[in-house]
Design a protein around this motif. Structure first.
Motif, PDB file in Angstrom:
ATOM      1  N   LYS A  73      48.457 -34.795  93.144  1.00  0.00           N
ATOM      2  CA  LYS A  73      49.922 -34.878  93.206  1.00  0.00           C
ATOM      3  C   LYS A  73      50.495 -34.480  91.862  1.00  0.00           C
ATOM      4  O   LYS A  73      50.119 -35.024  90.833  1.00  0.00           O
ATOM      5  CB  LYS A  73      50.359 -36.293  93.581  1.00  0.00           C
ATOM      6  N   LYS A  74      51.451 -33.561  91.878  1.00  0.00           N
ATOM      7  CA  LYS A  74      52.006 -33.037  90.641  1.00  0.00           C
ATOM      8  C   LYS A  74      53.506 -33.280  90.572  1.00  0.00           C
ATOM      9  O   LYS A  74      54.208 -33.208  91.582  1.00  0.00           O
ATOM     10  CB  LYS A  74      51.716 -31.546  90.513  1.00  0.00           C
ATOM     11  N   TYR A  75      53.984 -33.563  89.378  1.00  0.00           N
ATOM     12  CA  TYR A  75      55.405 -33.714  89.100  1.00  0.00           C
ATOM     13  C   TYR A  75      55.814 -32.592  88.154  1.00  0.00           C
ATOM     14  O   TYR A  75      55.121 -32.301  87.185  1.00  0.00           O
ATOM     15  CB  TYR A  75      55.690 -35.068  88.449  1.00  0.00           C
ATOM     16  N   TYR A  76      56.951 -31.977  88.445  1.00  0.00           N
ATOM     17  CA  TYR A  76      57.422 -30.858  87.645  1.00  0.00           C
ATOM     18  C   TYR A  76      58.752 -31.210  86.995  1.00  0.00           C
ATOM     19  O   TYR A  76      59.570 -31.924  87.579  1.00  0.00           O
ATOM     20  CB  TYR A  76      57.624 -29.611  88.524  1.00  0.00           C
ATOM     21  N   ARG A  77      58.958 -30.679  85.775  1.00  0.00           N
ATOM     22  CA  ARG A  77      60.250 -30.769  85.112  1.00  0.00           C
ATOM     23  C   ARG A  77      60.437 -29.489  84.326  1.00  0.00           C
ATOM     24  O   ARG A  77      59.478 -28.779  84.028  1.00  0.00           O
ATOM     25  CB  ARG A  77      60.356 -32.005  84.227  1.00  0.00           C
ATOM     26  N   HIS A  78      61.681 -29.182  84.012  1.00  0.00           N
ATOM     27  CA  HIS A  78      61.981 -27.921  83.348  1.00  0.00           C
ATOM     28  C   HIS A  78      62.888 -28.176  82.161  1.00  0.00           C
ATOM     29  O   HIS A  78      63.820 -28.970  82.236  1.00  0.00           O
ATOM     30  CB  HIS A  78      62.660 -26.961  84.337  1.00  0.00           C
ATOM     31  N   SER A  79      62.610 -27.462  81.059  1.00  0.00           N
ATOM     32  CA  SER A  79      63.372 -27.650  79.831  1.00  0.00           C
ATOM     33  C   SER A  79      64.714 -26.933  79.858  1.00  0.00           C
ATOM     34  O   SER A  79      65.603 -27.245  79.084  1.00  0.00           O
ATOM     35  CB  SER A  79      62.568 -27.146  78.633  1.00  0.00           C
ATOM     36  N   THR A  89      50.272 -34.569  86.380  1.00  0.00           N
ATOM     37  CA  THR A  89      49.682 -35.187  87.569  1.00  0.00           C
ATOM     38  C   THR A  89      50.121 -36.641  87.658  1.00  0.00           C
ATOM     39  O   THR A  89      50.538 -37.250  86.672  1.00  0.00           O
ATOM     40  CB  THR A  89      48.143 -35.119  87.524  1.00  0.00           C
ATOM     41  N   ALA A  90      50.022 -37.202  88.848  1.00  0.00           N
ATOM     42  CA  ALA A  90      50.435 -38.585  89.068  1.00  0.00           C
ATOM     43  C   ALA A  90      49.556 -39.556  88.269  1.00  0.00           C
ATOM     44  O   ALA A  90      50.048 -40.566  87.757  1.00  0.00           O
ATOM     45  CB  ALA A  90      50.392 -38.926  90.549  1.00  0.00           C
ATOM     46  N   GLY A  91      48.280 -39.269  88.145  1.00  0.00           N
ATOM     47  CA  GLY A  91      47.386 -40.137  87.377  1.00  0.00           C
ATOM     48  C   GLY A  91      47.739 -40.160  85.903  1.00  0.00           C
ATOM     49  O   GLY A  91      47.730 -41.209  85.262  1.00  0.00           O
ATOM     50  N   THR A  92      48.069 -38.994  85.344  1.00  0.00           N
ATOM     51  CA  THR A  92      48.471 -38.924  83.941  1.00  0.00           C
ATOM     52  C   THR A  92      49.787 -39.652  83.723  1.00  0.00           C
ATOM     53  O   THR A  92      49.951 -40.372  82.735  1.00  0.00           O
ATOM     54  CB  THR A  92      48.616 -37.446  83.513  1.00  0.00           C
ATOM     55  N   LEU A  93      50.720 -39.477  84.657  1.00  0.00           N
ATOM     56  CA  LEU A  93      52.012 -40.145  84.536  1.00  0.00           C
ATOM     57  C   LEU A  93      51.848 -41.656  84.613  1.00  0.00           C
ATOM     58  O   LEU A  93      52.518 -42.396  83.888  1.00  0.00           O
ATOM     59  CB  LEU A  93      52.948 -39.641  85.634  1.00  0.00           C
ATOM     60  N   ARG A  94      50.949 -42.122  85.479  1.00  0.00           N
ATOM     61  CA  ARG A  94      50.691 -43.562  85.591  1.00  0.00           C
ATOM     62  C   ARG A  94      50.104 -44.110  84.296  1.00  0.00           C
ATOM     63  O   ARG A  94      50.417 -45.225  83.884  1.00  0.00           O
ATOM     64  CB  ARG A  94      49.754 -43.857  86.759  1.00  0.00           C
ATOM     65  N   ASP A  95      49.257 -43.337  83.641  1.00  0.00           N
ATOM     66  CA  ASP A  95      48.643 -43.794  82.397  1.00  0.00           C
ATOM     67  C   ASP A  95      49.621 -43.772  81.226  1.00  0.00           C
ATOM     68  O   ASP A  95      49.625 -44.683  80.401  1.00  0.00           O
ATOM     69  CB  ASP A  95      47.428 -42.933  82.063  1.00  0.00           C
ATOM     70  N   GLU A  96      50.458 -42.728  81.144  1.00  0.00           N
ATOM     71  CA  GLU A  96      51.326 -42.556  79.990  1.00  0.00           C
ATOM     72  C   GLU A  96      52.684 -43.249  80.149  1.00  0.00           C
ATOM     73  O   GLU A  96      53.172 -43.894  79.217  1.00  0.00           O
ATOM     74  CB  GLU A  96      51.538 -41.069  79.716  1.00  0.00           C
ATOM     75  N   LYS A  97      53.333 -43.083  81.302  1.00  0.00           N
ATOM     76  CA  LYS A  97      54.650 -43.670  81.540  1.00  0.00           C
ATOM     77  C   LYS A  97      54.697 -44.255  82.950  1.00  0.00           C
ATOM     78  O   LYS A  97      55.282 -43.659  83.864  1.00  0.00           O
ATOM     79  CB  LYS A  97      55.740 -42.613  81.376  1.00  0.00           C
ATOM     80  N   ILE A 102      57.153 -44.972  89.200  1.00  0.00           N
ATOM     81  CA  ILE A 102      57.808 -45.771  90.236  1.00  0.00           C
ATOM     82  C   ILE A 102      59.285 -45.398  90.342  1.00  0.00           C
ATOM     83  O   ILE A 102      59.830 -45.285  91.438  1.00  0.00           O
ATOM     84  CB  ILE A 102      57.612 -47.270  89.954  1.00  0.00           C
ATOM     85  N   GLU A 103      59.951 -45.189  89.215  1.00  0.00           N
ATOM     86  CA  GLU A 103      61.368 -44.833  89.241  1.00  0.00           C
ATOM     87  C   GLU A 103      61.599 -43.523  89.984  1.00  0.00           C
ATOM     88  O   GLU A 103      62.528 -43.401  90.779  1.00  0.00           O
ATOM     89  CB  GLU A 103      61.913 -44.720  87.819  1.00  0.00           C
TER      90      GLU A 103
END
Length: 147
Positions: A73-79, A89-97, A102-103
């Motif tokens: 599962k991937k989350y994208y954002r753009h500058s 990835t969702a796993g990295t996001l869970r570990d870092e923020k 959840i938000e």
């Protein structure tokens, strides 16, 4: 003749609720929280009035991602600049923020209008077991009974 009850903004009673996200699947948690933020769990629910509760989520770092979502599962954002897309990835996001994981999930389940944005401000997510809202005397609920 009976009429349908329509809640008014000044007569809404807001409760403070604490949910523990330990070993709860992300999607299950998010649907319950989104319903509580909208007020759909109350008999006084009115679609055009913010009748929801204040929801506190603790232990966001322990939320469960089922299957291969942690890696796939991937989350994208753009500058805003050319080529400025970021992928996480969702796993990295869970570990870092973990709060942002959840938000993001809950925000996607709320209405996309000014009422939904107002309801989203009633969500408070914390990575650990501590939260600064003890003065509001929140009620501890078991998420497994609500799913």
């Amino acid at each position: 003749m009976r009429t349908t009850y329509m809640a008014k903004a000044n007569e809404v009673e807001r409760n403070w609720v604490v949910l523990d996200a330990t070993d709860v699947p992300l999607g299950r948690l998010s649907t319950v929280v989104a319903s509580m933020l909208r007020g759909k769990n109350k008999p006084t629910f009115t679609p055009n009035v913010d009748t929801g509760d204040q929801v506190i989520i603790i232990n966001a770092e322990k939320v469960k991602l089922t299957g291969k979502k942690a890696t796939d599962k991937k989350y994208y954002r753009h500058s805003g600049y050319p080529g400025g897309i970021y992928e996480t990835t969702a796993g990295t996001l869970r570990d870092e923020k973990p709060a942002r994981l959840i938000e993001t999930s809950v925000k996607g389940m709320l209405p996309k209008n000014r009422l939904g944005r107002a309801q989203f401000t009633h969500l408070h997510v914390y990575a650990g077991a501590e939260h600064p809202h003890a003065a509001q005397q929140p009620k501890q609920l078991d998420i497994n009974e609500l799913i």
